[in-house]
Design a protein around this motif. Structure first.
Motif, PDB file in Angstrom:
ATOM      1  N   ALA A   1      -5.758 -20.627  23.085  1.00 26.12           N
ATOM      2  CA  ALA A   1      -6.006 -19.184  23.113  1.00 26.12           C
ATOM      3  C   ALA A   1      -6.598 -18.709  21.792  1.00 26.12           C
ATOM      4  N   LEU A   2      -6.184 -19.328  20.684  1.00 26.04           N
ATOM      5  CA  LEU A   2      -6.705 -18.948  19.377  1.00 26.04           C
ATOM      6  C   LEU A   2      -8.199 -19.243  19.274  1.00 26.04           C
ATOM      7  N   SER A   3      -8.614 -20.429  19.732  1.00 23.99           N
ATOM      8  CA  SER A   3     -10.032 -20.791  19.699  1.00 23.99           C
ATOM      9  C   SER A   3     -10.852 -19.878  20.602  1.00 23.99           C
ATOM     10  N   GLN A   4     -10.332 -19.567  21.786  1.00 24.32           N
ATOM     11  CA  GLN A   4     -11.060 -18.698  22.706  1.00 24.32           C
ATOM     12  C   GLN A   4     -11.242 -17.303  22.093  1.00 24.32           C
ATOM     13  N   HIS A   5     -10.191 -16.809  21.462  1.00 26.38           N
ATOM     14  CA  HIS A   5     -10.276 -15.493  20.807  1.00 26.38           C
ATOM     15  C   HIS A   5     -11.320 -15.515  19.686  1.00 26.38           C
ATOM     16  N   ALA A   6     -11.284 -16.574  18.865  1.00 27.71           N
ATOM     17  CA  ALA A   6     -12.192 -16.661  17.721  1.00 27.71           C
ATOM     18  C   ALA A   6     -13.645 -16.716  18.175  1.00 27.71           C
ATOM     19  N   VAL A   7     -13.948 -17.528  19.178  1.00 32.71           N
ATOM     20  CA  VAL A   7     -15.337 -17.656  19.636  1.00 32.71           C
ATOM     21  C   VAL A   7     -15.820 -16.357  20.278  1.00 32.71           C
ATOM     22  N   ALA A   8     -14.969 -15.735  21.080  1.00 35.97           N
ATOM     23  CA  ALA A   8     -15.354 -14.453  21.679  1.00 35.97           C
ATOM     24  C   ALA A   8     -15.665 -13.429  20.594  1.00 35.97           C
ATOM     25  N   GLU A   9     -14.826 -13.383  19.559  1.00 34.62           N
ATOM     26  CA  GLU A   9     -15.014 -12.436  18.463  1.00 34.62           C
ATOM     27  C   GLU A   9     -16.346 -12.682  17.763  1.00 34.62           C
ATOM     28  N   TRP A  10     -16.663 -13.952  17.488  1.00 36.05           N
ATOM     29  CA  TRP A  10     -17.894 -14.265  16.752  1.00 36.05           C
ATOM     30  C   TRP A  10     -19.141 -13.997  17.590  1.00 36.05           C
ATOM     31  N   LEU A  11     -19.069 -14.268  18.875  1.00 33.13           N
ATOM     32  CA  LEU A  11     -20.223 -13.986  19.728  1.00 33.13           C
ATOM     33  C   LEU A  11     -20.437 -12.484  19.885  1.00 33.13           C
ATOM     34  N   GLU A  12     -19.353 -11.726  20.058  1.00 29.32           N
ATOM     35  CA  GLU A  12     -19.467 -10.285  20.296  1.00 29.32           C
ATOM     36  C   GLU A  12     -19.970  -9.529  19.068  1.00 29.32           C
ATOM     37  N   THR A  13     -19.539  -9.963  17.892  1.00 27.68           N
ATOM     38  CA  THR A  13     -19.871  -9.215  16.672  1.00 27.68           C
ATOM     39  C   THR A  13     -21.197  -9.622  16.051  1.00 27.68           C
ATOM     40  N   GLY A  14     -21.831 -10.672  16.555  1.00 27.93           N
ATOM     41  CA  GLY A  14     -23.080 -11.146  15.975  1.00 27.93           C
ATOM     42  C   GLY A  14     -22.902 -12.111  14.830  1.00 27.93           C
ATOM     43  N   ARG A  15     -21.632 -12.398  14.470  1.00 28.01           N
ATOM     44  CA  ARG A  15     -21.401 -13.337  13.367  1.00 28.01           C
ATOM     45  C   ARG A  15     -21.930 -14.726  13.698  1.00 28.01           C
ATOM     46  N   TYR A  16     -21.857 -15.105  14.968  1.00 28.25           N
ATOM     47  CA  TYR A  16     -22.325 -16.435  15.353  1.00 28.25           C
ATOM     48  C   TYR A  16     -23.821 -16.586  15.092  1.00 28.25           C
ATOM     49  N   ASP A  17     -24.604 -15.580  15.453  1.00 24.15           N
ATOM     50  CA  ASP A  17     -26.051 -15.640  15.212  1.00 24.15           C
ATOM     51  C   ASP A  17     -26.349 -15.700  13.717  1.00 24.15           C
TER      52      ASP A  17
END
Length: 488
Positions: A359-375
């Motif tokens: 659940a921690l990994s899923q939360h982290a990836v969702a957060e990074w994709l939604e906020t643009g941090r991943y890009d």
């Protein structure tokens, strides 16, 4: 020296007796069951930090007690009558259970590579992961702290977090893939995706076509499910699509597994025309496709053609993505895009095995994709990989220009290096490992390979390590090929 092997040098008990007692303890506890091959005298001397003569004395005592014995071709092993000496009841022969396990052991070379990677002093020239300094550990920690209020540590639903699947649905749309959240399954990395597909969709004895060479040969996740990988020849543009029809009929293959974007291990990128040809043949042959796109975000020159899944209009392609190569292998998070009945089947198996991805990994990836941090992270990662690729190419031209040939990949991590001299790559691997340099021989990815290849990675080693590693590699190749002009 770890505490496990630490001796009390201030004790009145002789060192050989301490070693004797330590080994007896391992046998009594079951850590070294009957049939276990114990380390060599040299290895024990290094671990305990004593002379070999002290080890010999301790082993002689153990042998006299009937606890160990030497067997020709096997070394020294825990003897069959061990438990008659130190206990009244025998414990299970765990060696027999280990040998009988359904999951096939890894290749010996892969086991050696995995073991060597535990040593932080090893110079890793072929490792398939980003260096720790390329991963956003601190930024990820701060992100989690700031979003802790919305974090749930409960089990997610069988397909995975709805929030993450909705976020991935939007992320995939930018790649041309129209995937509803119901057709996405969150998995614990790309390897689990392959395992679920093998267990849930294929039967024991099935064949699966793949590139030759292929990453699939370096892991036994499908082989352990009774699936046989069958190699399809490649050229500079990837898998030869025109060979698929005859290969399917020859092997009665059930599926095709392919890595079109920055292939592992060759690094090649399949162009759009070849992708269209491949999909056309597979539709004609009714051959389902497993598309592994874990390197797709790591383009360095220009964006790759759309994934096969983006061109799929018949639900023929099962699409695998992952964050292991871009955001962090320790997250252990990936996904499968497939028709809903397939997702339901694979989700059911996943729930039977691990009850859901972290659940921690899923939360982290969702957060990074939604906020643009991943890009933002990808932009910096691509720039650094571009620098590293260029530097490794410079080093190869400097030290290996006359000894090998290679092509510069347009993305991903890997350079597929062919050594011109007909040397034994396993011998090269052993010599390099003795010098603290870890290589990935081409035979790992194609057991039938008859030419000397190496998979090199510019993603892990530092610039200084690259320079040292490539220079030493060139010297070892010269040594094995009988050319002594290269300084050792």
């Amino acid at each position: 020296m770890t505490e496990e092997w630490l001796l009390d040098r201030s004790s009145d008990t002789p060192l050989y007796q301490q070693i004797h007692d330590r080994i007896v303890g391992k046998i009594r506890s079951g850590a070294w069951p009957v049939g276990t091959k114990i380390p060599t005298q040299r290895e024990l001397a290094e671990r305990f930090g004593v002379n070999r003569s002290t080890i010999v004395y301790a082993l002689d005592e153990l042998s006299a007690d009937g606890l160990i014995q030497s067997k020709v071709g096997q070394g020294t092993v825990v003897a069959n009558n061990t438990w008659n000496v130190i206990a009244s009841a025998r414990t299970p022969d765990w060696g027999r259970y280990v040998a009988a396990g359904a999951h096939r052991p890894n290749q010996q070379l892969i086991q050696l590579i995995n073991k060597a990677e535990e040593n932080p002093a090893i110079l890793r020239l072929g490792t398939g992961e980003p260096a720790p300094e390329l991963l956003p550990a601190r930024a990820m920690m701060l992100s989690l702290q700031n979003s802790a209020a919305s974090l749930s540590l409960s089990y997610s639903e069988p397909r995975g977090s709805l929030r993450l699947r909705e976020t991935l649905s939007r992320y995939l749309l930018a790649k041309g893939i129209n995937a509803a959240p119901s057709s996405i399954l969150i998995v614990s990395g790309g390897l689990q995706a392959l395992q679920l597909i093998a267990l849930g969709l294929l039967h024991d004895g099935s064949a699966i076509l793949t590139e030759s060479p292929s990453y699939l040969n370096s892991v036994h996740v499908v082989q352990s499910a009774g699936i046989r990988p069958c190699g399809v020849p490649m050229d500079k543009d990837g898998l030869l699509a025109r060979r698929l029809g005859s290969m399917k009929r020859k092997t009665d293959a059930a599926m095709l597994y392919t890595i079109p974007a920055f292939h592992n291990p060759t690094g090649c990128l399949m162009p759009a025309a070849r992708r269209e040809e491949l999909l056309h043949v597979c539709m004609h042959e009714r051959l389902p496709v497993v598309e592994d796109d874990v390197y797709g975000d790591l383009w360095l020159d220009e964006e790759p053609p759309p994934p096969l899944k983006a061109m799929d209009r018949e639900g023929l392609v099962l699409y695998i993505g992952s964050m292991s190569k871009s955001l962090g292998p320790g997250l252990r998070l990936g996904w499968i895009v497939a028709p809903v009945p397939v997702i339901d089947r694979l989700a059911d198996i996943k729930m039977q095995t691990d009850y859901g991805t972290s659940a921690l990994s899923q939360h982290a990836v969702a957060e990074w994709l939604e906020t643009g941090r991943y890009d933002e992270h990808l932009s910096g990662l691509r720039a650094e990989l571009r620098r590293r690729r260029g530097y490794m190419d410079t080093l190869l031209n400097r030290y290996m220009g006359s000894r090998a040939e290679w092509s510069l990949p347009q993305g991903g991590f890997y350079i597929w290096l062919r050594i011109r001299s007909p040397i034994q790559v396993r011998r090269l691997f052993d010599l390099a490992l003795k010098e603290g340099i870890l290589l990935h021989p081409g035979s790992v990815y194609d057991p039938g390979l008859d030419e000397p290849y190496l998979r090199l990675s510019y993603a892990y080693a530092s610039f200084d390590q690259m320079e040292l590693g490539i220079r030493r590699l060139a010297a070892l190749i010269s040594q094995l090929s009988g050319d002594n002009t290269q300084e050792l």
